[in-house]
Design an enzyme around this catalytic site. Structure first.
Site, PDB file in Angstrom:
ATOM      1  N   GLU A   1       0.835  -1.203   0.000  1.00  0.00           N
ATOM      2  CA  GLU A   1       0.000   0.000   0.000  1.00  0.00           C
ATOM      3  C   GLU A   1       0.871   1.255   0.000  1.00  0.00           C
ATOM      4  OE1 GLU A   1      -3.517   2.028   2.766  1.00  0.00           O
ATOM      5  OE2 GLU A   1      -2.141   0.553   3.632  1.00  0.00           O
TER       6      GLU A   1
ATOM      7  N   LYS B   1      -9.504   2.074  -3.430  1.00  0.00           N
ATOM      8  CA  LYS B   1     -10.003   1.627  -2.124  1.00  0.00           C
ATOM      9  C   LYS B   1     -11.394   2.172  -1.864  1.00  0.00           C
ATOM     10  CE  LYS B   1      -8.689   1.165   2.730  1.00  0.00           C
ATOM     11  NZ  LYS B   1      -7.765   1.586   3.791  1.00  0.00           N
TER      12      LYS B   1
ATOM     13  N   CYS C   1      -5.515  -2.736   2.730  1.00  0.00           N
ATOM     14  CA  CYS C   1      -5.399  -2.556   4.175  1.00  0.00           C
ATOM     15  C   CYS C   1      -6.649  -3.004   4.916  1.00  0.00           C
ATOM     16  CB  CYS C   1      -5.050  -1.094   4.479  1.00  0.00           C
ATOM     17  SG  CYS C   1      -4.601  -0.792   6.204  1.00  0.00           S
TER      18      CYS C   1
END
Length: 522
Positions: free
Chosen positions: A278, A348, A400
């Site tokens: 990430e 995301k 994440c």
């Protein structure tokens, strides 16, 4: 003496202390300890200890139990608040207390509903209504106020004997099994009779639940629809180990990017797919076009692809994204020009409050650095997005925190998906248990969806997980390194991939509705 001890245990203050300690002990059921029997035992103790309380007392009891669960189990959150939040210690501890108390409301509500709806029948309360209420409140905790599904009871089984069941009923289904086991344990020691025969009869539900759960886990493992295809993909997961204090410093940008490229270069000759974590490139695409173009050419010329975290920009919105450099649809060399047009990109969806977006930001941002962290103004990607295509392999990603949301990843897995991918930067949480719990959650997604999972992180845990949830390759935490593996590919679809959480939630809802109807008729 025994009566005196019982009286002490039921003193209002001692009772709440014991509830807190029981809840706190559940942290030992999760990574890195993985003492999974502690969870149902702690829950069974709390059920038995609170069985004669009023609904109000029950709510407070289980609020204390939940506060123990979360004040200890997610204490790692305080590491990031204290280290990077810019708040006095008293303020950071206050925020942690508020968070733990909020999360404790959910188990308290489950227990309150159970005793309110079934005040008289312990069997019905322990074996049906409490487990159903527990599941619905765990599920609600996973979406209310954007959701925090950490420490679902079922995650304690990631490396436990019931783990294969998750391929059909998911982590939340495992929570139901554990709640029923706890209820059955508590039911054995009800005090209406002390005879051995009475205790033996009350042991029947525990024996039945244990037998059915064991048989289900065995059948799920032995009759799995997931089968090898005979194909594999050679991967290299790069762990840069960039200090969090340096990650967003302008002077560290080029050294960081070059470090990832230098770590990858020795493996170019024998690796198809590289994974960088990430925000491995800690800058917007338009600021590093020269580097991206070069990395794209290097990967393409070596018949490989790089999936990397980056900040993308589309129509004046910034996204926490993953992009593919190098080869997309096939192994053979493709165009050497980096497109950067937003195609073959994952953005995301489930953003982390405070870390990636700030609710009421005009009010909160001026208060403290904690509300003004780097990159805390991201836009949200779509809930469902196309798989990334890298060297001809379809990859379903999660960035994440969003790996903790099973229905989101499930919505992005289809019949052609070959790999699950999650990237993260857990450097925020130091040497705490947080990154290890994060890894445990990722393992559960592999079991549920029946696909190999790749996890690339800045400083650990970087690992490869097989479709049964077992870690086959990993790197040590807090070290720079490259994890190379040849990952076998599989085909087939698990029950959870087809049905998700819907059947479980319907069952628990029906049980609660039935309990409401029964209560109204009494």
């Amino acid at each position: 003496m025994l009566l005196r001890l019982r009286a002490i245990a039921h003193h209002p203050v001692i009772r709440l202390v014991l509830a807190y300690l029981a809840g706190a002990s559940t942290a030992l059921a999760f990574a890195p300890y993985e003492l999974w029997p502690i969870y149902p035992l702690a829950m069974a103790f709390a059920l038995g200890h609170s069985r004669s309380l009023t609904p109000k007392q029950t709510f407070l009891y289980w609020l204390s139990f939940g506060f123990g669960c979360f004040s200890v189990g997610i204490s790692w959150v305080h590491v990031s608040i204290d280290t990077y939040g810019g708040l006095p210690l008293i303020a950071s501890l206050g925020l942690m207390t508020i968070l733990a108390l909020y999360l404790a409301l959910y188990p308290a509500l489950a227990a309150y509903l159970a005793i309110k709806l079934v005040p008289n029948s312990l069997a019905l309360r322990y074996l049906a209504v409490f487990p159903a209420a527990w599941i619905l409140t765990e599920w609600a905790r996973g979406w209310v106020l954007t959701g925090f599904p950490w420490l679902w009871a079922g995650y304690s089984q990631t490396n436990g004997p019931l783990a294969p069941l998750a391929s059909n009923i998911g982590a939340l289904g495992l929570s139901l099994v554990l709640a029923m086991l706890a209820g059955a344990l508590a039911f054995i020691f009800t005090r209406s009779s002390n005879s051995l025969r009475a205790h033996g009869l009350r042991a029947a539900p525990l024996l039945l639940i244990t037998t059915l759960a064991g048989l289900g886990a065995y059948a799920s493992a032995q009759l799995s629809p997931i089968t090898p295809t005979g194909k594999s993909v050679k991967v290299a997961l790069v762990q840069g180990n960039i200090a969090q204090s340096m990650k967003w410093q302008p002077e560290a940008l080029w050294p960081t990017m070059l470090k990832y490229m230098d770590l990858s270069r020795p493996s170019l000759a024998d690796t198809e797919l590289f994974i960088w974590p990430e925000a491995a490139i800690p800058a917007p695409e338009y600021m590093v076009e020269e580097f991206l173009d070069n990395a794209n050419k290097v990967a393409s010329l070596n018949n490989s692809a790089i999936i990397t975290g980056i900040i993308s920009k589309q129509q004046n919105h910034f996204y926490n994204s993953l992009i593919v450099l190098g080869n997309h649809q096939q192994l053979q060399q493709e165009s050497a020009d980096y497109r950067g047009d937003g195609s073959n990109e994952f953005r995301k969806h489930h953003l982390l409050p405070i870390g990636e977006f700030v609710p009421l930001e005009d009010l909160l941002r001026p208060l403290a650095p904690f509300f003004n962290l780097p990159m805390s103004s991201f836009a949200r990607g779509d809930f469902k997005q196309p798989n990334l295509d890298a060297v001809g392999h379809l990859v379903a990603p999660a960035i994440c925190y969003e790996i903790a949301f099973p229905e989101q990843l499930r919505a992005n897995v289809n019949g052609g998906t070959e790999l699950l991918l999650t990237v993260s930067n857990d450097a925020w949480f130091g040497r705490s248990n947080g990154p290890l719990q994060h890894m445990e959650i990722a393992q559960m997604r592999a079991i549920e969806l029946g696909r190999p999972l790749l996890r690339a992180t800045n400083n650990g845990v970087t690992a490869v997980v097989d479709p049964s949830g077992k870690i086959t390759h990993s790197l040590p935490q807090f070290e720079t390194g490259v994890l190379k593996a040849e990952v076998p590919l599989v085909a087939g679809s698990t029950g959870f991939a087809r049905w998700g959480q819907t059947p479980l939630l319907l069952l628990c809802t029906i049980i609660l509705i039935g309990a409401v109807i029964r209560r109204l008729r009494i």
